[in-house]
Design an enzyme around this catalytic site. Structure first.
Site, PDB file in Angstrom:
ATOM      1  N   CYS A   2     -21.947  11.608 -16.404  1.00  0.00           N
ATOM      2  CA  CYS A   2     -23.168  12.329 -16.058  1.00  0.00           C
ATOM      3  C   CYS A   2     -24.203  11.300 -15.604  1.00  0.00           C
ATOM      4  O   CYS A   2     -24.332  10.228 -16.173  1.00  0.00           O
ATOM      5  CB  CYS A   2     -23.759  13.138 -17.199  1.00  0.00           C
ATOM      6  N   ARG A  27     -20.685   9.077 -11.359  1.00  0.00           N
ATOM      7  CA  ARG A  27     -20.622   9.311 -12.805  1.00  0.00           C
ATOM      8  C   ARG A  27     -20.089  10.693 -13.167  1.00  0.00           C
ATOM      9  O   ARG A  27     -19.826  10.969 -14.330  1.00  0.00           O
ATOM     10  CB  ARG A  27     -22.020   9.184 -13.409  1.00  0.00           C
ATOM     11  N   TRP A  74     -20.493  15.494 -15.568  1.00  0.00           N
ATOM     12  CA  TRP A  74     -19.079  15.387 -15.912  1.00  0.00           C
ATOM     13  C   TRP A  74     -18.935  16.220 -17.178  1.00  0.00           C
ATOM     14  O   TRP A  74     -19.480  15.867 -18.223  1.00  0.00           O
ATOM     15  CB  TRP A  74     -18.688  13.933 -16.159  1.00  0.00           C
ATOM     16  N   ASN A  98     -27.143  12.981 -20.640  1.00  0.00           N
ATOM     17  CA  ASN A  98     -25.856  12.294 -20.505  1.00  0.00           C
ATOM     18  C   ASN A  98     -25.419  11.920 -21.909  1.00  0.00           C
ATOM     19  O   ASN A  98     -26.176  11.275 -22.635  1.00  0.00           O
ATOM     20  CB  ASN A  98     -26.047  11.036 -19.637  1.00  0.00           C
ATOM     21  N   GLY A  99     -24.218  12.344 -22.319  1.00  0.00           N
ATOM     22  CA  GLY A  99     -23.747  12.011 -23.675  1.00  0.00           C
ATOM     23  C   GLY A  99     -23.233  13.256 -24.380  1.00  0.00           C
ATOM     24  O   GLY A  99     -22.966  14.279 -23.745  1.00  0.00           O
ATOM     25  N   GLU A 478      -1.187  -1.391 -13.961  1.00  0.00           N
ATOM     26  CA  GLU A 478      -2.364  -1.148 -13.124  1.00  0.00           C
ATOM     27  C   GLU A 478      -1.973  -0.359 -11.861  1.00  0.00           C
ATOM     28  O   GLU A 478      -2.678   0.572 -11.445  1.00  0.00           O
ATOM     29  CB  GLU A 478      -3.010  -2.498 -12.756  1.00  0.00           C
ATOM     30  N   LYS A 482      -3.476   3.266 -10.836  1.00  0.00           N
ATOM     31  CA  LYS A 482      -4.134   3.522  -9.539  1.00  0.00           C
ATOM     32  C   LYS A 482      -3.512   4.743  -8.867  1.00  0.00           C
ATOM     33  O   LYS A 482      -4.224   5.607  -8.362  1.00  0.00           O
ATOM     34  CB  LYS A 482      -3.960   2.335  -8.581  1.00  0.00           C
ATOM     35  N   GLU A 485      -4.374   8.115 -10.748  1.00  0.00           N
ATOM     36  CA  GLU A 485      -5.739   8.631 -10.756  1.00  0.00           C
ATOM     37  C   GLU A 485      -6.207   9.154  -9.405  1.00  0.00           C
ATOM     38  O   GLU A 485      -7.014  10.065  -9.367  1.00  0.00           O
ATOM     39  CB  GLU A 485      -6.731   7.644 -11.365  1.00  0.00           C
ATOM     40  N   HIS A 501      16.092  -0.081 -21.889  1.00  0.00           N
ATOM     41  CA  HIS A 501      15.820   0.507 -23.199  1.00  0.00           C
ATOM     42  C   HIS A 501      15.270   1.925 -23.078  1.00  0.00           C
ATOM     43  O   HIS A 501      14.673   2.422 -24.024  1.00  0.00           O
ATOM     44  CB  HIS A 501      14.859  -0.387 -23.987  1.00  0.00           C
ATOM     45  N   LYS A 601     -16.663   7.566 -12.895  1.00  0.00           N
ATOM     46  CA  LYS A 601     -16.587   6.105 -12.805  1.00  0.00           C
ATOM     47  C   LYS A 601     -16.956   5.424 -14.113  1.00  0.00           C
ATOM     48  O   LYS A 601     -16.354   4.448 -14.516  1.00  0.00           O
ATOM     49  CB  LYS A 601     -17.546   5.663 -11.685  1.00  0.00           C
TER      50      LYS A 601
END
Ligand code: M6R
Length: 606
Positions: A2, A27, A74, A98-99, A478, A482, A485, A501, A601
């Protein structure tokens, strides 16, 4: 998560709020809204979805006023609908937040019993009703805000406006960041300095528990105990122009192509052109450090995992690494004299900050590798070794990752030199190799069409495996992150030696397997894994140097050649084809690369 912005000024505020929100859209982009004071009354416009929807709405239904607040959401509590979009308001106040307010259920019950009628499913609306309740009891806005803030549990940054109070904006922070901008006859609040970049470069950062009365020509800051305090005003170097996409279609692509420059910038602060390390003085002695702990989330944690290999191999220093959300609750014992390295692009990730605080409580020295110099993590640390990546806007982290690697390698070399674990000659060789990285990345970028061709095939896959060993194993994870997402294709990163395994059971003719296998000391081992996948009909994609590709001997579905480099610096180089592969696969699938679904983000809630 947010983004919030608040402006107390004398110009029409709606376009300025929307512009500020555009800089904060990274955000969260589930909904957006603004509220202003018009003739002393609160009026608002809100819209579900991305900010453009709100901007379109404002064309048909403009909102006047010179003071207001804005929000890009968000979603945490309640679906991403217009009813749940901020600002939340009563006839007396409007709030953006925000929170997460953890005790909102109790507060809501209490307020509903008093007759308050809620219009949303959010935790935030509770704040609006709580303050209104105190206002009804005869308190001033300042008193009502101060007492309400004390009753909130959880994390928040808020901005509040009050009906009938044309010159008062209140902001507060606990756990989530809030910046205060000083203009000429106008004042600003924003989740970060970037939001305020076109409006002012004079920024103060509220400390934990602070709340602030923002007037047109001044701000009165109070600490958590309501005492009036001063907070330093910083002059930021950010400019409004810095967040443009330039010639690029997406921020992510621009940021991938910026890597040679920003790695060069970052290195210029850590090494000399003739390959000598020039690290800042550490507030501890590497010689006596018994153990390093590295903490981060997502991509930052994968950079940290590469750092572990470097510290252990070069400096012979034991390293523990964990993702912050686990570490913060693990109650891990930490050795006296230990150092904790906290890696974060934003410097605001809630779990990483909490893990930092735990390490601090265990007597550890905190070294931050962050990209935002005035962030909460930077300010809570004993020393900051910054990445000079510049603002990273694309949700998928790219240039932050490679600059984090550059810093971590220099830190490991610093520790190795101090502890005598490396010869001066070897140290120089590695730094020399680091200096070649920007040019070598440019060479990879020039060949991007090879990756583009491959991406069309990958976009048809349901699952993709990434395999690597040693320094390239974290990059396998990584690469998978990528791809997941931004293209929404399921992917896993594995150490190639683990394949037998379990994951080998997944191999069939539909399964692309991306191998990161440079011609290093582990090449033959990984080449055997390549054979095993090929023998089972899997589609092998080999990312290696020319020699590695030529010597592989297995049937390859596709290969991508990367320049040869010193083994120690390979993670920086191999990161680039991995990023391009995710990017062009997402393009082939038509997803929203810079704002992928469900993500934000900066993850400022737990
Ligand atoms: O700002 P931070 O580096 O602390 O963020 C950590 C993660 O949220 C971040 O790296 C995330 O995993 C990225 N979206 C990955 O591309």
């Amino acid at each position: 998560m947010c983004g919030i912005v608040g402006i107390n000024g004398s110009r029409p505020v709606s376009p300025l709020l929307v512009d500020g929100l555009r800089r904060l859209e990274y955000r969260g982009y589930d909904s957006a809204g603004i509220a202003t004071l018009v003739g002393g009354q609160i009026d608002a416009r809100r819209a579900e979805g991305k900010l453009d929807r709100l901007a379109e709405k404002l064309v048909g239904e403009p909102l006047s006023g010179t003071m207001g607040i804005g929000h890009t959401r968000w979603a945490t509590h309640g679906k991403p609908t217009e009813a749940n979009a901020h600002p939340h308001r009563t006839d007396k106040v409007a709030v953006v937040h925000n929170g997460i307010i953890e005790n909102y259920r109790e507060l809501r019950n209490e307020l509903e019993k008093k007759g308050c009628v809620f219009a949303s499913e959010t935790d935030t609306e509770t704040i609006a009703h709580l303050i209104s309740d105190y206002l009804r009891q005869g308190m001033s806005p300042q008193e009502a805000a101060a007492i309400s803030l004390k009753r909130l549990e959880g994390a928040f940054a808020v901005a509040i406006i009050f009906a009938g109070h044309e010159d008062l904006l209140i902001g507060a922070r606990r756990g989530s960041p809030l910046a205060l901008g000083y203009g000429d006859g106008e004042m600003f609040l924003g989740s970060d300095a970037l939001a305020l970049a076109p409006l002012t470069n004079r920024i103060a950062y509220l400390e934990e528990g602070d709340w602030v009365e923002v007037y047109k020509d001044k701000a009165i800051i109070h600490d958590a105990g309501d005492k009036i305090v001063e907070r330093k005003i910083h002059i930021t170097a950010l400019s409004g122009a810095m967040i443009g996409k330039g010639q690029y279609r997406h921020f992510m692509l621009k940021e991938i192509f910026e890597q040679p420059a920003v790695i060069g910038d970052t290195l210029s602060t850590l090494v000399t052109p003739d390959d000598i390390l020039t690290m800042p003085q550490m507030p501890f002695d590497w010689k006596t450090v018994p153990r390093v702990t590295i903490i981060g989330c997502g991509t930052a944690s994968y950079a940290g995992l590469v750092g572990k290999y470097w510290f252990e191999q070069l400096a012979r220093l034991p390293v523990e690494i964990d993702i912050a959300s686990e570490f913060r609750y693990r109650e891990a014992p930490m050795p006296a004299g230990g150092v904790t390295i906290v890696v974060s692009q934003s410097g605001e990730t809630a779990d990483t900050l909490a893990a930092l605080n735990y390490a601090k409580s265990q007597g550890q020295k905190i070294l931050a590798v962050v990209n935002v110099p005035q962030s909460s993590i930077a300010r809570a640390s004993d020393i900051v070794v910054p990445t000079l990546a510049g603002p990273e806007i694309g949700v998928a982290s790219t240039k932050a990752y490679t600059t984090q690697l550059a810093v971590l390698l220099c830190l490991a070399l610093d520790a190795a030199q101090t502890r005598g674990g490396i010869t001066p000659q070897r140290s120089k060789e590695i730094i020399h190799a680091l200096h070649q990285i920007p040019a070598q990345i440019n060479a990879v970028l020039r060949d991007e069409h090879h990756v583009q061709e491959l991406a069309h095939h990958i976009s048809e896959a349901r699952d993709v495996l990434y395999m690597g060993r040693g320094l390239l194993f974290p990059l396998a994870m990584e690469g998978a992150l990528k791809l997941k997402e931004i293209s929404y294709i399921h992917a896993e990163g594995y150490p190639a030696g683990e394949m037998k395994h379990g994951p080998i059971a997944l191999i069939d003719e539909n399964m692309p397997v991306v191998f990161l296998a440079p011609s290093d000391n582990l090449y033959e081992k990984t080449a055997s894994n390549v054979q095993e996948v090929a023998a089972r009909g899997g589609k092998v994609i080999l990312i290696s140097d020319k020699m590695g590709i030529a010597n592989c001997g297995a049937k390859l579905f596709h290969s991508i050649a990367v320049p040869t480099a010193d083994n120690a610096v390979l993670p920086l180089l191999y990161a680039v084809p991995i990023q391009l592969l995710a990017y062009y696969t997402a393009i082939a699938k038509g997803t929203d690369v810079d704002m992928p679904r469900n993500l934000a983000k900066s993850v400022t809630v737990e």
